[in-house]
Structure formats: structure tokens, C-alpha cells
Write an enzyme that holds these catalytic residues in place. Structure first.
Site, PDB file in Angstrom:
ATOM      1  CB  SER A  10      -0.872   0.012   1.261  1.00 47.34           C
ATOM      2  OG  SER A  10      -1.343   1.334   1.497  1.00 47.34           O
ATOM      3  CG  HIS A  34      -3.797  -2.032  -1.071  1.00 49.31           C
ATOM      4  ND1 HIS A  34      -4.845  -2.929  -1.152  1.00 49.31           N
ATOM      5  CD2 HIS A  34      -4.135  -1.165  -0.078  1.00 49.31           C
ATOM      6  CE1 HIS A  34      -5.765  -2.626  -0.254  1.00 49.31           C
ATOM      7  NE2 HIS A  34      -5.368  -1.554   0.410  1.00 49.31           N
ATOM      8  CG  ASP A  36      -5.248   2.030   1.165  1.00 48.76           C
ATOM      9  OD1 ASP A  36      -6.080   1.119   1.313  1.00 48.76           O
ATOM     10  OD2 ASP A  36      -4.035   1.901   1.408  1.00 48.76           O
ATOM     11  CG  MET A  38      -8.934   6.370   2.621  1.00 53.53           C
ATOM     12  SD  MET A  38      -8.011   6.591   4.152  1.00 53.53           S
ATOM     13  CE  MET A  38      -6.983   5.117   4.139  1.00 53.53           C
ATOM     14  CG  HIS A  67      -9.138  -0.948   0.505  1.00 52.39           C
ATOM     15  ND1 HIS A  67      -8.432  -0.921   1.691  1.00 52.39           N
ATOM     16  CD2 HIS A  67     -10.436  -1.155   0.849  1.00 52.39           C
ATOM     17  CE1 HIS A  67      -9.261  -1.103   2.708  1.00 52.39           C
ATOM     18  NE2 HIS A  67     -10.485  -1.240   2.222  1.00 52.39           N
ATOM     19  CG  MET A  69     -11.438   2.146   2.955  1.00 50.13           C
ATOM     20  SD  MET A  69      -9.807   2.321   3.692  1.00 50.13           S
ATOM     21  CE  MET A  69      -8.819   2.415   2.199  1.00 50.13           C
ATOM     22  CG  MET A 138     -10.845  -3.533   6.501  1.00 51.01           C
ATOM     23  SD  MET A 138      -9.442  -3.045   5.476  1.00 51.01           S
ATOM     24  CE  MET A 138      -8.526  -1.970   6.580  1.00 51.01           C
ATOM     25  CG  ASP A 174      -5.582  -3.133   4.118  1.00 47.36           C
ATOM     26  OD1 ASP A 174      -4.517  -2.710   4.613  1.00 47.36           O
ATOM     27  OD2 ASP A 174      -6.328  -2.446   3.388  1.00 47.36           O
TER      28      ASP A 174
HETATM   29  C1  DX5 Z   1      -5.920   1.458   6.074  1.00 51.65           C
HETATM   30  C2  DX5 Z   1      -5.585   1.031   4.671  1.00 51.65           C
HETATM   31  C3  DX5 Z   1      -4.373   0.189   4.572  1.00 51.65           C
HETATM   32  C4  DX5 Z   1      -3.100   0.839   5.064  1.00 51.65           C
HETATM   33  C5  DX5 Z   1      -2.327  -0.257   5.720  1.00 51.65           C
HETATM   34  O1  DX5 Z   1      -7.238   1.818   6.167  1.00 51.65           O
HETATM   35  O2  DX5 Z   1      -6.652   0.307   4.100  1.00 51.65           O
HETATM   36  O3  DX5 Z   1      -4.201  -0.311   3.252  1.00 51.65           O
HETATM   37  O4  DX5 Z   1      -2.320   1.419   4.071  1.00 51.65           O
HETATM   38  O5  DX5 Z   1      -1.245   0.304   6.339  1.00 51.65           O
HETATM   39  P1  DX5 Z   1      -0.341  -0.531   7.340  1.00 51.65           P
HETATM   40  O6  DX5 Z   1       0.240  -1.686   6.577  1.00 51.65           O
HETATM   41  O7  DX5 Z   1       0.681   0.445   7.773  1.00 51.65           O
HETATM   42  O8  DX5 Z   1      -1.213  -0.996   8.477  1.00 51.65           O
HETATM   43 ZN    ZN Z   2      -6.204  -0.724   2.176  1.00 46.56          ZN
END
Ligand code: DX5
Ligand code: ZN
Length: 221
Positions: A10, A34, A36, A38, A67, A69, A138, A174
Site C-alpha cells: 500500500s 494497493h 487506498d 478514502m 481499496h 473506503m 480488515m 489489510d
Molecule cells: C488502512 C488502509 C491500509 C493501510 C495499511 O485503512 O486500508 O491499506 O495502508 O497500512 P499498514 O500496513 O501500515 O497498516
Molecule cells: Zn487498504
């Protein structure tokens, strides 16, 4: 033959001013990148708008694992598939019509993923198994990188593995995946691993990806 392991770094905690370069540092050893997304509504954080995300997706030399969110996943999911992602994951909690959204994602040529937050039970979504290419458990509350892996998610990973049975569905975890947690997540049944801060807070991100893969492979059945 042992389970196929995938590492999907990620870039949430990578250097945001040099993202293309950061992706290049790991793409030769990773399965997917990956990404993210948001919206500051579904989670209390914002990452990229669709324009920026599309540029990253188009410029990435390996498939992107988006991903999402976001609320309004029904509309946004297929848009990310159309933008060329290899995989698009929507949250069960954010999607009104899960079946038709998963179908639309696949129809745009992407793999389809269904994610659950820590308080959401995965077995409640067994009915979507034929429309899903990946389940995402998650292992932290979504929103931020750098949190600790929630050990109490191990049972849910095991239940997801049992639920998948012999179907060719990937099982992704994740949140908090590192050299100290990847083996236990693998033993519980995961085969696809997001790692953000463990990879990008290191001086040598590619070597961490390789180490994670090696550790997972060493315990995968
Ligand atoms: C958090 C994200 C993850 C995040 C994971 O909501 O979905 O993908 O980047 O980060 P680490 O590996 O640092 O927990
Ligand atoms: Zn993620």
C-alpha cells in the site's frame, strides 16, 4: 502444491510527493499495488480524487488493487474498474446493491473484491461468493496506516478461509501486516497481504516485500 501468496504494498504511507518513483521501487517484486481511496466520509481521512488516482493507475507497470473506503461505492466501484484497475474492492458496509456492483466491476474487466471492517462478520456475506474474486478482511479500523494488527481478527480469517472452501477466491488481509504478523495471518488462511508502513518506512522497501513473501511461503500449506 502450496497456496499462492501475493504481496500488495500500500502506497498510503509512501512519499506522496514522489509516488510514481515509490511505486517503481517495489513493482518488480510485488503482485499488485494497493491503492487506498478514502473520501473523508466512510473513513475520517482523504487520499486521492479520481483524477489523481486515474493517473496513478494508468502509469503503474503492474495491476492496481483499488481499496475503496468511500460511500457511494455502487457508483464509484465500476468507475475504478473502468479506469483500468486489476482489482476493485468495495466495502460491504458502504454498498447498497452489492450484487450488481460486483457484477459491474467484473463487466468492466476487473477482479471484484468485497471488504469488511473489523466489526462486520464475513460469513454474513457468503451469498456473494460467486460474484467475488477476493474477500478482504480488515485487520485494523480503516482510515490510517501504521496501526497494530488486531489479533482478534484471526478467527474471522479462519472463518473466511472455511467459507471460501475450494473456490478460487483470494483472501486478503489489510492493516498491521509486518514481519511479525504475516505468518500468523497466513496460518489462519490469508493468501494476499497488504503492507503499507512495514514496506515504505523501510530504507529498502523491495527487500521487505521479498521478506514478507518468504515468511508467508514458509508457513503456507
Ligand atoms: C488502512 C488502509 C491500509 C493501510 C495499511 O485503512 O486500508 O491499506 O495502508 O497500512 P499498514 O500496513 O501500515 O497498516
Ligand atoms: Zn487498504
Amino acid at each position: 502444491m502450496s497456496r499462492e501468496i501475493r504481496i500488495t504494498p500500500s502506497i498510503l504511507n509512501a512519499d506522496q510527493s514522489n509516488l510514481e518513483l515509490e511505486i517503481e521501487r517495489v513493482s518488480h517484486v510485488s503482485d499488485l499495488i494497493h491503492l487506498d481511496i478514502m473520501d473523508n466520509v466512510f473513513v475520517p481521512n482523504f487520499t486521492y480524487d479520481f483524477g489523481r488516482a486515474s493517473t496513478l493507475i494508468a502509469g503503474c507497470s503492474i495491476p492496481v488493487d483499488a481499496h475503496l473506503m468511500v460511500v457511494d461505492a455502487d457508483r464509484i466501484g465500476p468507475e475504478y474498474a473502468q479506469a483500468g484497475c486489476g482489482s476493485v474492492t468495495i466495502h460491504a458496509e458502504a454498498t447498497v446493491n452489492i450484487s450488481s456492483t460486483l457484477r459491474s466491476i467484473r463487466a468492466e474487466g476487473s477482479r471484484s473484491g468485497l471488504a469488511v471492517k473489523p466489526k462486520t462478520e464475513i460469513t454474513d456475506y457468503v451469498e456473494f461468493s460467486d460474484l467475488v474474486d477476493m474477500f478482504l478482511i480488515m485487520t485494523v479500523e480503516p482510515g490510517f496506516g501504521g496501526q497494530s494488527f488486531m489479533m482478534d481478527m484471526i478467527g474471522k480469517i479462519e472463518r473466511a478461509r472455511a467459507m471460501i472452501g475450494s473456490r478460487p477466491i483470494w483472501l486478503q488481509v489489510d492493516g498491521g501486516i509486518s514481519e511479525t504478523t504475516i505468518e500468523i495471518a497466513t496460518e489462519a488462511g490469508a493468501d494476499t497481504f497488504v503492507a503499507g508502513s512495514a514496506v515504505f518506512r523501510s530504507q529498502d522497501p523491495a527487500s521487505i516485500v521479498e521478506k514478507l513473501r518468504h515468511l508467508a511461503n514458509s508457513v503456507a500449506d
